[in-house]
Design a protein around this motif. Structure first.
Motif, PDB file in Angstrom:
ATOM      1  N   ALA A  86       0.616  -0.795  -0.082  1.00 30.18           N
ATOM      2  CA  ALA A  86      -0.256   0.226   0.656  1.00 30.18           C
ATOM      3  C   ALA A  86       0.856   1.386   0.238  1.00 30.18           C
ATOM      4  CB  ALA A  86      -0.621   0.036   1.406  1.00 30.18           C
ATOM      5  N   ALA A  87       2.113   1.295   0.517  1.00 25.85           N
ATOM      6  CA  ALA A  87       2.876   2.151   0.807  1.00 25.85           C
ATOM      7  C   ALA A  87       3.211   2.934  -0.705  1.00 25.85           C
ATOM      8  CB  ALA A  87       4.035   2.199   2.229  1.00 25.85           C
ATOM      9  N   GLN A  88       3.885   1.934  -1.073  1.00 31.12           N
ATOM     10  CA  GLN A  88       4.769   1.521  -2.169  1.00 31.12           C
ATOM     11  C   GLN A  88       3.671   2.617  -3.838  1.00 31.12           C
ATOM     12  OE1 GLN A  88       8.201   1.118  -3.101  1.00 31.12           O
ATOM     13  NE2 GLN A  88       7.131   2.073  -5.141  1.00 31.12           N
ATOM     14  N   THR A 113       9.170   1.541   3.919  1.00 35.58           N
ATOM     15  CA  THR A 113       9.235   1.713   2.377  1.00 35.58           C
ATOM     16  C   THR A 113       9.359   2.932   1.991  1.00 35.58           C
ATOM     17  OG1 THR A 113       7.651  -0.472   2.035  1.00 35.58           O
ATOM     18  CG2 THR A 113       7.005   1.111   0.626  1.00 35.58           C
ATOM     19  N   PHE A 114       8.842   3.752   2.926  1.00 37.48           N
ATOM     20  CA  PHE A 114       8.889   5.124   2.924  1.00 37.48           C
ATOM     21  C   PHE A 114      10.344   6.008   2.807  1.00 37.48           C
ATOM     22  CE2 PHE A 114       4.519   5.125   4.960  1.00 37.48           C
ATOM     23  CZ  PHE A 114       3.706   4.505   3.378  1.00 37.48           C
ATOM     24  N   ALA A 115      10.908   5.291   3.395  1.00 32.79           N
ATOM     25  CA  ALA A 115      12.245   6.020   4.006  1.00 32.79           C
ATOM     26  C   ALA A 115      13.061   5.697   3.134  1.00 32.79           C
ATOM     27  CB  ALA A 115      12.974   5.500   4.986  1.00 32.79           C
ATOM     28  N   SER A 116      13.193   4.449   1.888  1.00 31.56           N
ATOM     29  CA  SER A 116      13.675   3.945   0.686  1.00 31.56           C
ATOM     30  C   SER A 116      13.708   4.724  -0.155  1.00 31.56           C
ATOM     31  CB  SER A 116      13.641   2.757   0.424  1.00 31.56           C
ATOM     32  OG  SER A 116      13.967   2.012   1.283  1.00 31.56           O
ATOM     33  N   ALA A 117      12.220   5.621  -0.424  1.00 29.01           N
ATOM     34  CA  ALA A 117      12.401   6.503  -1.625  1.00 29.01           C
ATOM     35  C   ALA A 117      12.573   7.958  -1.021  1.00 29.01           C
ATOM     36  CB  ALA A 117      10.629   6.429  -1.709  1.00 29.01           C
ATOM     37  N   GLU A 136      13.316   6.894  10.058  1.00 35.76           N
ATOM     38  CA  GLU A 136      13.943   8.852   9.877  1.00 35.76           C
ATOM     39  C   GLU A 136      12.808   9.584   8.759  1.00 35.76           C
ATOM     40  OE1 GLU A 136      17.485   9.284   8.278  1.00 35.76           O
ATOM     41  OE2 GLU A 136      18.432   8.384  10.495  1.00 35.76           O
ATOM     42  N   ALA A 137      11.869   8.719   7.826  1.00 33.40           N
ATOM     43  CA  ALA A 137      11.396   9.309   7.430  1.00 33.40           C
ATOM     44  C   ALA A 137       9.982   9.222   7.766  1.00 33.40           C
ATOM     45  CB  ALA A 137      11.212   8.229   5.957  1.00 33.40           C
ATOM     46  N   TYR A 138       9.477   8.727   8.997  1.00 32.25           N
ATOM     47  CA  TYR A 138       8.189   9.419   9.827  1.00 32.25           C
ATOM     48  C   TYR A 138       8.024  10.213  11.257  1.00 32.25           C
ATOM     49  CZ  TYR A 138       4.530   6.319   9.239  1.00 32.25           C
ATOM     50  OH  TYR A 138       3.317   5.524   8.609  1.00 32.25           O
ATOM     51  N   PHE A 139       7.471  10.703  10.748  1.00 30.02           N
ATOM     52  CA  PHE A 139       6.878  12.016  12.132  1.00 30.02           C
ATOM     53  C   PHE A 139       5.363  11.752  12.442  1.00 30.02           C
ATOM     54  CE2 PHE A 139       9.858  13.237   9.020  1.00 30.02           C
ATOM     55  CZ  PHE A 139      10.822  14.470   9.680  1.00 30.02           C
ATOM     56  N   ARG A 140       4.834  11.977  13.796  1.00 33.35           N
ATOM     57  CA  ARG A 140       3.316  12.214  14.157  1.00 33.35           C
ATOM     58  C   ARG A 140       3.156  13.446  14.768  1.00 33.35           C
ATOM     59  NH1 ARG A 140       4.188   6.983  17.221  1.00 33.35           N
ATOM     60  NH2 ARG A 140       6.432   6.936  17.873  1.00 33.35           N
TER      61      ARG A 140
END
Length: 383
Positions: A86-88, A113-117, A136-140
């Motif tokens: 779903a992320a991809q 998946t998000f971080a790699s992209a 490192e790509a996730y915040f909240r």
């Protein structure tokens, strides 16, 4: 001459169609949420907040260019296995930033998946620390489970006078297992009974009996709304005899409907209490009630869930991130996000060094089994 005019007119039509096609610059915001599965009800309510925000503010100006904001959806189906796919799909669609997910497990599963992209994701109500600490790509924009678990434990001990607690989580579920463990740590491991139920469980009578036989004073179970409704039904028929405590997943009209007419005492911790911003509440409730699909996605009524308000705030936080980046390139947004701040319906939002919102309070509210609504109890803080 006629042939020449025909060619000119044809060229004008092509030019007009081309200009129309590209008249609006579009920026895409990904919506990574469970629209099905165990957390489907909560996911739909969280998405409603984003959709209402988009309806009230469908454009954003980024570095002098006005963009139309398009929401792009991907159903992670409440499944850790399906989350990366779903992320991809969102990444492939060209989103600049992602919102979600309701459910910490799927958020953690999609992090790599998000971080790699290099596509940034903004968690809305995913409260497990691993969502951001390991990506490192996730915040909240929400509080975390160590805080929420401590608030629940303090409430159990100080307000309910509990000395022994029963805790029930779902096997393999990062959210319920994590929050239960933080509660146990704050309450005192020696004073807690902890059990887990497997995937597919629908009969919770044995667990309720265990809690009663162990002489517990509170029943703490921060599970999905689907499991929660089944727990409530059994707790009522088996005369549980102790208050039920849960976290933000139980802040739902699914819970209100399941508990209505029972003699159960249910308290939850959450992000927002309806009535805190009367003008906002009136606007979104009118918007929900005016559309049959919105009403169905909200559980059939206009009762406002905190996750919906958080979805609204997350959308505007994402817009601020785009403005701060001065770009719709996801890598630029990712770089700008740590310094982004905004004022939301749920309060001021700023991030710490890990990428978590700096939050120091939670709403505690109780189910009114007569009215079928939540009653405000208190705003809790941890010193």
């Amino acid at each position: 001459m006629k042939k020449f005019l025909a060619i000119v007119l044809a060229l004008c039509m092509v030019l007009a169609l081309t200009c129309t096609a590209f008249a609006d610059d579009v920026v895409k915001i990904g919506v990574f949420e469970p629209m099905s599965g165990d957390n489907g009800a909560g996911g739909k309510q969280e998405v409603l907040g984003m959709q209402y925000a988009n309806a009230t503010c469908p454009e954003v100006e980024v570095d002098g260019t006005v963009y139309k904001v398009e929401l792009v959806y991907a159903d992670n189906a409440s499944s850790n296995d399906k989350a990366p796919t779903a992320a991809q799909s969102l990444i492939s669609s060209g989103v600049s930033v992602v919102l979600g997910s309701y459910g910490s497990g799927v958020s953690i599963a999609a992090g790599d998946t998000f971080a790699s992209a290099e596509v940034p994701a903004i968690g809305v109500t995913c409260t497990n620390p691993q969502v951001t600490s390991e990506c490192e790509a996730y915040f909240r924009i929400c509080f975390l489970d160590p805080f929420q678990g401590t608030v629940l434990a303090n409430y159990a001990k100080n307000d309910l006078g509990a000395t022994k607690a029963y805790c029930l989580a779902k096997q393999g579920d990062d959210y319920s297992g994590g929050l239960a463990n933080y509660f146990i740590k704050a309450f005192g491991e020696e004073n807690c009974v902890f059990e887990q139920f497997p995937e597919g469980t629908s009969d919770f009578s044995t667990y309720i009996t265990n809690a009663q036989n162990q002489g517990c004073d509170v029943f703490m179970s921060p599970v999905s709304t689907e499991a929660a409704a089944q727990i409530i039904a059994k707790a009522s028929t088996q005369n549980l005899g102790m208050p039920i405590l849960a976290g933000d997943t139980w802040d739902s009209n699914v819970i209100l409907e399941a508990a209505k007419g029972t003699d159960l005492q249910i308290c939850v911790t959450t992000f927002y209490q309806e009535g805190a911003d009367a003008e906002f509440d009136a606007g979104i409730k009118e918007w929900i009630a005016a559309d049959a699909t919105n009403l169905a996605n909200n559980g059939g009524n206009d009762e406002l869930a905190a996750v919906t308000v958080m979805g609204y705030d997350a959308y505007f936080f994402a817009l601020e991130a785009l403005k701060a980046a001065g770009s719709v390139d996801p890598a630029d947004v990712l770089e700008a996000l740590p310094a982004v701040e905004s004022d939301g319906v749920t309060g001021h939002i700023a991030l710490d060094d890990v990428g978590d919102a700096i939050r120091d309070s939670a709403f505690v509210k109780a189910v009114n089994t007569e009215t079928g609504l939540f009653d405000f109890v208190t705003v809790a803080k941890v010193g």
